[in-house]
Write a protein that holds these residues in place. Sequence first.
Motif, PDB file in Angstrom:
ATOM      1  N   SER A 109       0.825  -1.207   0.000  1.00 16.29           N
ATOM      2  CA  SER A 109       0.000   0.000   0.000  1.00 16.29           C
ATOM      3  C   SER A 109       0.861   1.260   0.000  1.00 16.29           C
ATOM      4  CB  SER A 109      -0.940   0.001   1.203  1.00 16.29           C
ATOM      5  OG  SER A 109      -0.215   0.074   2.427  1.00 16.29           O
ATOM      6  N   LYS A 142       0.794   3.979  -3.221  1.00 16.85           N
ATOM      7  CA  LYS A 142       0.378   5.371  -3.063  1.00 16.85           C
ATOM      8  C   LYS A 142       1.541   6.348  -3.205  1.00 16.85           C
ATOM      9  CE  LYS A 142      -3.495   4.010  -0.162  1.00 16.85           C
ATOM     10  NZ  LYS A 142      -4.065   3.941   1.201  1.00 16.85           N
ATOM     11  N   SER A 171      -2.002  -1.408  -7.966  1.00 25.00           N
ATOM     12  CA  SER A 171      -1.759  -2.427  -6.942  1.00 25.00           C
ATOM     13  C   SER A 171      -0.942  -3.601  -7.483  1.00 25.00           C
ATOM     14  CB  SER A 171      -3.095  -2.915  -6.364  1.00 25.00           C
ATOM     15  OG  SER A 171      -2.899  -3.921  -5.401  1.00 25.00           O
TER      16      SER A 171
END
Length: 417
Positions: free
Chosen positions: A138, A142, A148
């Motif tokens: 994660s 980001k 992903s």
Amino acid sequence: MEQSGISQKDCFKFFGSEDGAAVMDERCGKYIVYYNEEKKKQRIRFTIAHEIGHIFLGHHEEYGKPILERGGVGQELYKRLENEANCFARNLLCPAYHAERLLDSHGISRVADGSEGWVAIQKTPVTSNLKARFSAESLIEKAFDISSPAAKTRIGLLQADINKYSTSKIDWESTKHIKHAATWYCSYCGWVRLPGASHCFECGRKQFTFKINDSGFSYRDLGVNSHTQFSPCPACGNKIFSEDAGYCRICGTPLTNPCTHDPSHLNHPEAKHCYACGKPTTFKDSKYHKHIKQSLEKYTEGDFSMIYKSEIKYDRNTNRVKECPRCLNEEFSADATYCRICGLPLVNSCIPGQWEDDFGNSYPRDHHENLPDSRFCEQCGEPTVYFQNKLLKTYREILGLPEAEDEGNEFDPDIPF
């Protein structure tokens, strides 16, 4: 598709991909990168990086193909070229050095034998007091704005790439200026979380989110010296004060912003709430907070420090002036306290107010001696005699800021001197 009048299906078939392709013009050696604008932004970024990889790695020229697709170069060769372009893309969008540095800042390391992948195994200044849950994937997704699946691939091949970089002796110094595109923000008001904070400095909440927020609010990086004083002063930019000063001698702003609940919690000058406990800070809703905001809006970080020059000559051992700054008299007796011409004190003392005991009795506060160019006392924050007599300009006049209604150099004209 519009120019050629073909269907989307035929377009995908022509390029051999639903994501995109790089096409070489054999006549001039130039390239055009096509991509599917209907894909998500992160996928488009990777596709473009991937196709640029084919170009920079010379795949079209090496095999003499204007478009690289399975039918033209064969299954095995196509697979190798795709892997090379993928390696190029992930290290362009998410360099292994910077990915490892991000994970390290969050205490994430590779577990022995790799059975559990990359996991958080220790606290760091960034994760201290941070209650939010996060994973390596994660953070990578980001911070570098990739998908992903791409983040999982980056994590899975991170150690392998790091080993290759070490073997190839790649120098990462030239890329150390790269900053991640995401950081921890308050989930409520959007202000950047400072490392180690358990509460938001702006609203006092304690929920934070790791995200990209180009328009997010952040606190300016203002320093603190070895005596835990703001340096320079966040309101007027003065950086010359004594080691035990509690207030700026130019504008009277306190040089610390403690928590109202626990004075040992010292906060950023713009903070309204304590980073440690979320209680209001001393500056919250005060004139100091307003003045700091006004100064920071006018001046950038690079040119904010100010030197307030003074032409008043004085004895550095006694702080007594050598020439009266009001009438310019230079003739004083050896033990003179006041100017014999105009009555001005020869030492710039503060004008303290009264203090009241528990029984309601009022007593005069002690006077403190200050430098001749001090507008406010460093010990008590009260105005000085020379400032009261308008012999010194306010910091707002010098910085070109409008005088505040509740500030200024207006004093009771009945005060002596």
